[in-house]
Design a protein around this motif. Structure first.
Motif, PDB file in Angstrom:
ATOM      1  N   THR A  15      91.383  52.840  19.006  1.00  0.00           N
ATOM      2  CA  THR A  15      92.479  52.325  18.197  1.00  0.00           C
ATOM      3  C   THR A  15      93.101  51.075  18.815  1.00  0.00           C
ATOM      4  OG1 THR A  15      92.994  54.583  17.498  1.00  0.00           O
ATOM      5  CG2 THR A  15      94.669  52.912  17.100  1.00  0.00           C
ATOM      6  N   LEU A  28      85.524  42.169  15.515  1.00  0.00           N
ATOM      7  CA  LEU A  28      85.706  43.479  14.905  1.00  0.00           C
ATOM      8  C   LEU A  28      86.927  44.146  15.521  1.00  0.00           C
ATOM      9  CD1 LEU A  28      84.426  45.669  12.997  1.00  0.00           C
ATOM     10  CD2 LEU A  28      83.302  46.564  15.053  1.00  0.00           C
ATOM     11  N   HIS A  29      87.818  44.689  14.667  1.00  0.00           N
ATOM     12  CA  HIS A  29      89.035  45.341  15.145  1.00  0.00           C
ATOM     13  C   HIS A  29      89.130  46.737  14.547  1.00  0.00           C
ATOM     14  CE1 HIS A  29      90.817  41.620  16.826  1.00  0.00           C
ATOM     15  NE2 HIS A  29      90.096  41.051  15.870  1.00  0.00           N
ATOM     16  N   VAL A  30      89.547  47.691  15.347  1.00  0.00           N
ATOM     17  CA  VAL A  30      89.752  49.070  14.896  1.00  0.00           C
ATOM     18  C   VAL A  30      91.247  49.259  14.687  1.00  0.00           C
ATOM     19  CG1 VAL A  30      89.414  51.503  15.385  1.00  0.00           C
ATOM     20  CG2 VAL A  30      87.734  49.821  16.204  1.00  0.00           C
ATOM     21  N   ASP A  31      91.674  49.370  13.420  1.00  0.00           N
ATOM     22  CA  ASP A  31      93.098  49.472  13.097  1.00  0.00           C
ATOM     23  C   ASP A  31      93.594  50.910  13.074  1.00  0.00           C
ATOM     24  OD1 ASP A  31      93.523  46.702  12.794  1.00  0.00           O
ATOM     25  OD2 ASP A  31      92.638  46.757  10.790  1.00  0.00           O
ATOM     26  N   SER A  47      88.079  56.157   9.172  1.00  0.00           N
ATOM     27  CA  SER A  47      88.778  55.188  10.011  1.00  0.00           C
ATOM     28  C   SER A  47      88.798  53.824   9.334  1.00  0.00           C
ATOM     29  CB  SER A  47      88.091  55.091  11.370  1.00  0.00           C
ATOM     30  OG  SER A  47      88.035  56.359  11.985  1.00  0.00           O
ATOM     31  N   ARG A  48      89.804  53.020   9.674  1.00  0.00           N
ATOM     32  CA  ARG A  48      89.973  51.701   9.070  1.00  0.00           C
ATOM     33  C   ARG A  48      89.635  50.626  10.083  1.00  0.00           C
ATOM     34  NH1 ARG A  48      90.053  51.184   3.847  1.00  0.00           N
ATOM     35  NH2 ARG A  48      91.197  49.219   4.126  1.00  0.00           N
ATOM     36  N   LEU A  49      88.743  49.717   9.694  1.00  0.00           N
ATOM     37  CA  LEU A  49      88.310  48.624  10.555  1.00  0.00           C
ATOM     38  C   LEU A  49      88.477  47.296   9.826  1.00  0.00           C
ATOM     39  CD1 LEU A  49      86.720  51.237  11.655  1.00  0.00           C
ATOM     40  CD2 LEU A  49      85.174  49.566  12.703  1.00  0.00           C
ATOM     41  N   ARG A  50      88.453  46.244  10.618  1.00  0.00           N
ATOM     42  CA  ARG A  50      88.632  44.900  10.077  1.00  0.00           C
ATOM     43  C   ARG A  50      87.690  43.967  10.802  1.00  0.00           C
ATOM     44  NH1 ARG A  50      92.792  41.920  12.550  1.00  0.00           N
ATOM     45  NH2 ARG A  50      93.561  43.984  13.194  1.00  0.00           N
ATOM     46  N   ARG A  72      88.180  44.166   5.212  1.00  0.00           N
ATOM     47  CA  ARG A  72      88.839  45.421   5.596  1.00  0.00           C
ATOM     48  C   ARG A  72      88.090  46.554   4.917  1.00  0.00           C
ATOM     49  NH1 ARG A  72      92.792  41.533   5.009  1.00  0.00           N
ATOM     50  NH2 ARG A  72      94.171  41.290   6.806  1.00  0.00           N
ATOM     51  N   SER A 115      86.337  50.919   5.533  1.00  0.00           N
ATOM     52  CA  SER A 115      86.457  52.210   6.214  1.00  0.00           C
ATOM     53  C   SER A 115      85.103  52.641   6.763  1.00  0.00           C
ATOM     54  CB  SER A 115      87.003  53.276   5.260  1.00  0.00           C
ATOM     55  OG  SER A 115      86.142  53.458   4.162  1.00  0.00           O
ATOM     56  N   LEU A 173      78.117  51.497  14.770  1.00  0.00           N
ATOM     57  CA  LEU A 173      79.105  50.436  14.981  1.00  0.00           C
ATOM     58  C   LEU A 173      78.542  49.199  15.663  1.00  0.00           C
ATOM     59  CD1 LEU A 173      82.233  52.516  16.085  1.00  0.00           C
ATOM     60  CD2 LEU A 173      81.677  51.659  13.814  1.00  0.00           C
TER      61      LEU A 173
END
Length: 569
Positions: free
Chosen positions: A27, A38-41, A52-55, A132, A134, A153
């Motif tokens: 997170t 890549l970011h894990v929000d 999970s939500r990623l960007r 954005r 999931s 991933l």
């Protein structure tokens, strides 16, 4: 902190076999290579919870789309739509699930349909493309499958992102979509100056596959649209030749014809003309005034403080209808309220199909007038007010009418559908009206009142539930749960995707924070639109945790008006 993808792989191998909670270490972290960030929000609580939500961010010089494609707002919206579609296709190939328990292995995005909408799922700015989406993090039961997570991933997800964002050279699909959206917006912008409420291009394919499948009907039986000469207009396009088609003028328009001949299909195309469409939709040169609202009857809905006295008055017991409240409105009452609720927030065009209208709201014929004296009938039918709606309030109406010729007396334009082929029968309808007068008299009691502007009172919009200050849960496109309240939106025609309901819920949350019993609904919506223009999607969802899609003020107002706790002054 941003690390390389090798650091992400090492972390996932380290937590292999641990409790699912170990994924929480992801997170708020970012990972980058030379192609993308890549970011894990947000990390889901277990493999059965919402994913999970990623960007992901890809710079323009990496994606390498022609800058001319995204130089305008139409181009940015179209290109973002295309990238989201490509992501969805690539995700189905690489991330269809099957990597463990629950939602493990799924890669999903808020995928577009027939309409091109601005969505939080994919946005473009001056620097690059942001996606954005999931991801279902792999697990066996509630144990981390670290090696599967590495493949998902570190290997598959970057491939999905590249497939979506790396432009082929040439890219005719992108060029075609940008051109289509640009053309539709240019056509739509000409309507008001030309005195039109809608334009249906010659050659359009209007029939849909079914009521639940909005894709165009295919096959030799589909009749391409051909406008009648008397109503044919020609509109300019930004590039290429102009488009000719049916121009529906302002005022009162009737769409008539036998059953199954295409009346409702044409009205549906007008209704959907508020949105841009993909080039293969068949309606990609069919546009409507952006302030068009479809109205219908809704037995049992709530009405809060609407002045319906122009349509319903003189109730038994002397009940006042100038600020009418009901927790269980009838079909006629709900339709009267819906008209003014739309006008209250700026509607310029109303669409009504008699199949979904209350009969006693639409017409009262001469025989019934003789049997029931005017002083015993509280309803002034729409046929006696539709003319004043346009003449006094500037609101046009397009009606599908197959059962009552009484509307011939008040219509400016009459279009007949015969096996999906439109004809201008205005002169014939007027001749019939003159030759065969109905004998009915207007039931209108005085002029049509001005629209009453209502102001929501403080505290009547409460999105909280339990420990959550804001709980918004869309239920498909049919309903929205806001806090402890469920809002039935099944009769709201302007909704095409569930992510619009998420936007509506968060818009109501914002409105609730500003409601003070003095600021009107229209003023609140105008402020909301101004704030969104300044802040973008962050105005509704600062943490970027939800899929949002563009929605008009009319659909937000429709949800507000159906909220059973709404209280107005």
């Amino acid at each position: 902190m941003t690390e390389g993808f090798d650091a992400l792989a090492a972390l996932l191998r380290r937590i292999d076999g641990k409790s699912y909670r170990a994924y929480k270490d992801l997170t708020g972290r970012g990972y980058a290579d030379r192609h993308l960030d890549l970011h894990v929000d947000h990390v889901q609580g277990d493999p059965f919870a919402p994913p999970s939500r990623l960007r992901a961010f890809v710079p323009h010089d990496v994606a390498d789309f022609d800058p001319a494609l995204y130089a305008t707002s139409a181009g940015r919206d179209a290109l973002a739509d295309l990238v989201a579609r490509r992501f969805a296709r690539a995700a189905r190939r690489h991330g269809g699930g099957g990597r463990g328990s629950g939602k493990s292995g799924r890669i999903e995005i808020d995928a577009p349909g027939q309409e091109v909408l601005a969505r939080s799922a994919c946005t473009l700015d001056d620097t690059g493309i942001t996606l954005r989406f999931s991801v279902g993090l792999p697990a066996a039961g509630r144990r981390v499958l670290g090696r599967e997570a590495v493949r998902l991933l570190v290997e598959d997800l970057p491939e999905v992102i590249r497939d979506a964002t790396f432009a082929p050279d040439p890219d005719p699909q992108a060029e075609r979509l940008v051109a289509a959206v640009t053309r539709q917006r240019h056509l739509r912008a000409q309507l008001r100056d030309r005195g039109l409420v809608a334009f249906i291009a010659d050659g359009a394919r209007l029939p849909r596959r079914s009521g639940v499948d909005p894709r165009p009907l295919e096959g030799d039986s589909v009749v391409p649209f051909a406008s009648p000469a008397a109503l044919r207009v020609t509109l300019d396009t930004p590039e290429g030749p102009p488009f000719s088609g049916l121009g529906i003028p302002v005022g009162v328009t009737l769409i008539v014809g036998g059953g199954y001949h295409g009346k409702s299909t044409l009205l549906s195309a007008i209704d959907r003309g508020i949105y841009d469409h993909i080039p293969t939709d068949g309606r990609d040169a069919c546009v409507s005034d952006p302030a068009t609202v479809k109205i219908r009857a809704e037995d049992g809905r709530r009405v809060a403080g609407v002045d319906i006295s122009g349509f319903i008055d003189n109730l038994p017991g002397g009940r006042d209808t100038r600020a009418f409240f009901s927790d269980d409105a009838s079909g006629s009452t709900s339709q009267a309220a819906a008209v003014w609720e739309a006008v209250e927030v700026g509607a310029r065009v109303l669409l009504i199909d008699e199949d979904t209208a209350a009969t006693n709201f639409m017409i009262r014929d001469e025989r019934m007038q003789r049997l029931i004296a005017p002083e015993r009938e509280p309803i002034t039918p729409f046929v006696d007010r539709v003319r004043a709606l346009y003449d006094d309030h500037g609101v046009s109406t397009v009606l599908v009418v197959g059962g009552s010729g009484d509307y011939f007396d008040v219509a400016d334009t009459v279009i007949a559908l015969d096996a999906y082929v439109p004809r201008d029968v205005t002169s014939e309808a007027r001749a019939i009206a003159a030759e065969r007068p109905t004998g009915r008299r207007s039931d209108a009691r005085g002029p049509l009142p001005a629209c009453r502007h209502r102001a929501p009172r403080q505290g009547c919009i409460d999105p909280s539930k339990g420990k959550r200050d804001v709980q918004v849960t869309p239920r498909g496109r049919q309903a929205l749960e806001l806090g402890r309240e469920r809002i039935d939106l099944s009769a709201v025609a302007g909704l095409v995707t569930g992510s619009q309901l998420q936007t509506i819920g968060r818009a109501l949350w914002r409105l609730g924070r500003s409601a003070d019993g003095e600021t009107t609904i229209l003023e609140l919506l105008e402020r909301l639109e101004a704030s969104f223009a300044a802040e973008g999607w962050a105005h509704f969802d600062p943490a970027a945790r939800h899929d949002l899609a563009a929605v008009r003020r009319f659909e937000i107002a429709a949800a507000l008006n159906r909220l059973r706790t709404l209280d107005v002054g």
